[in-house]
Scaffold this active site. Sequence first.
Site, PDB file in Angstrom:
ATOM      1  N   ASP A   1     -13.935  -1.837   2.295  1.00 44.05           N
ATOM      2  CA  ASP A   1     -13.050  -2.038   3.445  1.00 44.05           C
ATOM      3  C   ASP A   1     -13.835  -1.583   4.682  1.00 44.05           C
ATOM      4  O   ASP A   1     -14.491  -2.405   5.348  1.00 44.05           O
ATOM      5  CB  ASP A   1     -11.757  -1.226   3.232  1.00 44.05           C
ATOM      6  CG  ASP A   1     -10.827  -1.186   4.436  1.00 44.05           C
ATOM      7  OD1 ASP A   1     -11.172  -1.732   5.497  1.00 44.05           O
ATOM      8  OD2 ASP A   1      -9.730  -0.586   4.337  1.00 44.05           O
TER       9      ASP A   1
ATOM     10  N   ASP B   1      -7.121   3.024  -3.291  1.00 39.00           N
ATOM     11  CA  ASP B   1      -7.891   3.043  -2.043  1.00 39.00           C
ATOM     12  C   ASP B   1      -8.195   4.490  -1.670  1.00 39.00           C
ATOM     13  O   ASP B   1      -7.284   5.301  -1.493  1.00 39.00           O
ATOM     14  CB  ASP B   1      -7.067   2.379  -0.920  1.00 39.00           C
ATOM     15  CG  ASP B   1      -7.850   2.255   0.384  1.00 39.00           C
ATOM     16  OD1 ASP B   1      -9.038   2.643   0.430  1.00 39.00           O
ATOM     17  OD2 ASP B   1      -7.256   1.747   1.376  1.00 39.00           O
TER      18      ASP B   1
ATOM     19  N   GLU C   1     -11.063   0.800  -3.835  1.00 36.34           N
ATOM     20  CA  GLU C   1     -11.406   0.428  -2.466  1.00 36.34           C
ATOM     21  C   GLU C   1     -12.089   1.593  -1.749  1.00 36.34           C
ATOM     22  O   GLU C   1     -11.585   2.724  -1.786  1.00 36.34           O
ATOM     23  CB  GLU C   1     -10.098   0.028  -1.755  1.00 36.34           C
ATOM     24  CG  GLU C   1     -10.255  -0.513  -0.359  1.00 36.34           C
ATOM     25  CD  GLU C   1      -8.888  -0.873   0.245  1.00 36.34           C
ATOM     26  OE1 GLU C   1      -7.890  -0.971  -0.496  1.00 36.34           O
ATOM     27  OE2 GLU C   1      -8.835  -1.042   1.470  1.00 36.34           O
TER      28      GLU C   1
ATOM     29  N   SER D   1       0.862  -1.176   0.000  1.00 30.65           N
ATOM     30  CA  SER D   1       0.000   0.000   0.000  1.00 30.65           C
ATOM     31  C   SER D   1       0.905   1.235   0.000  1.00 30.65           C
ATOM     32  O   SER D   1       1.728   1.409   0.903  1.00 30.65           O
ATOM     33  CB  SER D   1      -0.873  -0.028   1.260  1.00 30.65           C
ATOM     34  OG  SER D   1      -1.653   1.134   1.376  1.00 30.65           O
TER      35      SER D   1
ATOM     36  N   LYS E   1      -0.871  -0.850  -4.531  1.00 28.57           N
ATOM     37  CA  LYS E   1      -2.114  -0.122  -4.200  1.00 28.57           C
ATOM     38  C   LYS E   1      -1.736   1.322  -3.933  1.00 28.57           C
ATOM     39  O   LYS E   1      -0.859   1.598  -3.106  1.00 28.57           O
ATOM     40  CB  LYS E   1      -2.755  -0.772  -2.972  1.00 28.57           C
ATOM     41  CG  LYS E   1      -3.702   0.113  -2.161  1.00 28.57           C
ATOM     42  CD  LYS E   1      -4.462  -0.707  -1.132  1.00 28.57           C
ATOM     43  CE  LYS E   1      -4.715   0.079   0.146  1.00 28.57           C
ATOM     44  NZ  LYS E   1      -5.428  -0.727   1.174  1.00 28.57           N
ATOM     45  N   LEU E   2      -2.407   2.235  -4.637  1.00 25.87           N
ATOM     46  CA  LEU E   2      -2.161   3.662  -4.440  1.00 25.87           C
ATOM     47  C   LEU E   2      -3.277   4.261  -3.604  1.00 25.87           C
ATOM     48  O   LEU E   2      -4.457   4.073  -3.900  1.00 25.87           O
ATOM     49  CB  LEU E   2      -2.110   4.399  -5.790  1.00 25.87           C
ATOM     50  CG  LEU E   2      -1.105   3.909  -6.825  1.00 25.87           C
ATOM     51  CD1 LEU E   2      -1.212   4.769  -8.095  1.00 25.87           C
ATOM     52  CD2 LEU E   2       0.323   3.952  -6.277  1.00 25.87           C
ATOM     53  N   LYS E   3      -2.896   5.006  -2.576  1.00 20.49           N
ATOM     54  CA  LYS E   3      -3.884   5.774  -1.834  1.00 20.49           C
ATOM     55  C   LYS E   3      -4.273   6.967  -2.706  1.00 20.49           C
ATOM     56  O   LYS E   3      -3.390   7.610  -3.289  1.00 20.49           O
ATOM     57  CB  LYS E   3      -3.280   6.263  -0.513  1.00 20.49           C
ATOM     58  CG  LYS E   3      -3.042   5.137   0.486  1.00 20.49           C
ATOM     59  CD  LYS E   3      -4.353   4.628   1.040  1.00 20.49           C
ATOM     60  CE  LYS E   3      -4.121   3.665   2.206  1.00 20.49           C
ATOM     61  NZ  LYS E   3      -5.387   3.192   2.783  1.00 20.49           N
TER      62      LYS E   3
ATOM     63  N   LYS F   1     -10.110  -7.410   7.041  1.00 14.79           N
ATOM     64  CA  LYS F   1      -9.197  -7.084   8.144  1.00 14.79           C
ATOM     65  C   LYS F   1      -9.838  -7.667   9.396  1.00 14.79           C
ATOM     66  O   LYS F   1     -10.970  -7.289   9.743  1.00 14.79           O
ATOM     67  CB  LYS F   1      -9.062  -5.566   8.317  1.00 14.79           C
ATOM     68  CG  LYS F   1      -8.313  -4.855   7.204  1.00 14.79           C
ATOM     69  CD  LYS F   1      -8.262  -3.356   7.462  1.00 14.79           C
ATOM     70  CE  LYS F   1      -7.630  -2.637   6.282  1.00 14.79           C
ATOM     71  NZ  LYS F   1      -7.785  -1.165   6.386  1.00 14.79           N
TER      72      LYS F   1
ATOM     73  N   ASN G   1     -10.356   5.440   0.976  1.00 12.87           N
ATOM     74  CA  ASN G   1     -10.697   5.640   2.395  1.00 12.87           C
ATOM     75  C   ASN G   1     -11.837   6.644   2.581  1.00 12.87           C
ATOM     76  O   ASN G   1     -11.706   7.600   3.359  1.00 12.87           O
ATOM     77  CB  ASN G   1      -9.463   6.061   3.209  1.00 12.87           C
ATOM     78  CG  ASN G   1      -8.492   4.918   3.420  1.00 12.87           C
ATOM     79  OD1 ASN G   1      -7.397   4.917   2.853  1.00 12.87           O
ATOM     80  ND2 ASN G   1      -8.878   3.920   4.209  1.00 12.87           N
TER      81      ASN G   1
ATOM     82  N   GLY H   1      -4.392  -4.545   5.681  1.00 12.13           N
ATOM     83  CA  GLY H   1      -3.384  -4.342   6.717  1.00 12.13           C
ATOM     84  C   GLY H   1      -3.639  -3.060   7.476  1.00 12.13           C
ATOM     85  O   GLY H   1      -4.366  -2.182   7.006  1.00 12.13           O
TER      86      GLY H   1
END
Length: 371
Positions: A238, A188, A213, A135, A161-163, A262, A190, A290
């Site tokens: 997530d 992702d 995500e 990540s 995985k790129l935020k 998770k 968030n 994670g």
Amino acid sequence: MKLTAAELVQVRMPLVTPFETSFGVQAERDVLLVRMELDGQPGWGECVTLPSPVYSPEFSEAAATTIRRFLVPALAGIESLTASKVAAVLEPFKGHRMAKAALELAVLDAQLRCVGMSLADYLGAVHATIPSGVSVGIQPSVAELLDVVAGYLDAGYVRIKLKIKPGWDIEPVRAVRERFGDIPLQVDANTAYRLADARHLARLDEFDLLLIEQPLEEEDLTQHAELARQLRTPVCLDESITSAKSAADAIRLGATGVVNIKAGRVGGYLQARQVHDVCAASGVPVWCGGMLETGIGRAANMALAALPGFTLPGDTSASDRFYSRDIITEPFVLSDGHIAVPTGPGLGVEVDEDALAAVTVHRETVPIRWP
Ligand code: OSB
Ligand code: MG
């Protein structure tokens, strides 16, 4: 077996590099660990809460209070305590899934060490090694992002995985695709977007991402379903998935085509296995998320990720992705893009007491009964 001792250990570990997400930057990781003894046999668990409630409603201070005041005393009242009873015993206390998961893990570790069985075998693992994804946090510039991604690919990571967040999405993804070609790539958010951003997010479709995500807020299941209808990129939840039941609901609604599992978020490794089972029954692929775990939580994640339904690489990086010195004696290392699942009893890793002491901020005995 009976709970005979409990301790809370708060550690502060420097990160090898700051980790930025849409909810802020972390330069160090404060982790709450639990050590419990069942008939004198120690076991370790890790609570994956962050120091503030920016990813989930839980946070570490609240988790410590909950564990001290309610959860440990409840477990201490059970004459014959096993991991399979922990969730039911703690059910009267609403929420606090990460706190509960930490205790269940410590019980699992102690119990399995007593019988000489690995957590991987107990959960039903079918792989000895697992492919490792990484990540990648939000970077100060696209040029720096490309350097960071190049480093991880050189190290052998098999999936990136790129935020992302508004203002850091299309361009960084385009740059990574152009520079590195057809690598397994996902993003992702968030919860940083709203349904009104659907047309903007559809611009990611041309980059053939594995998934996006958690684009929308945790409660927005119906809106995720609507968004999923407007995107070619699969939606993966997530934050929204807090139990096997909520996973089943999200799948039925069409809100998620892939699930990030998770254990902390769903209340423990046993519930995580049920999420896996529900997804497998619906043909929904899962991968192991994670929370910047130390070697304790990382060991448990490796065992979980070895279950058959984990068909996508997870955020199961080597210890040195986050920490120059882990608190276990044999940190997790990458070999040809894979990590070996621990085979020893329980978690299969040993806490390095010197390394632990070096990062411990606070260590306390939890009274078995709240006065
Ligand atoms: O959304 O997956 C997330 C870290 C903290 C909180 C939320 C998330 C993350 C990560 C880190 O992406 C993944 C890892 O531990 O490797
Ligand atoms: Mg996520």
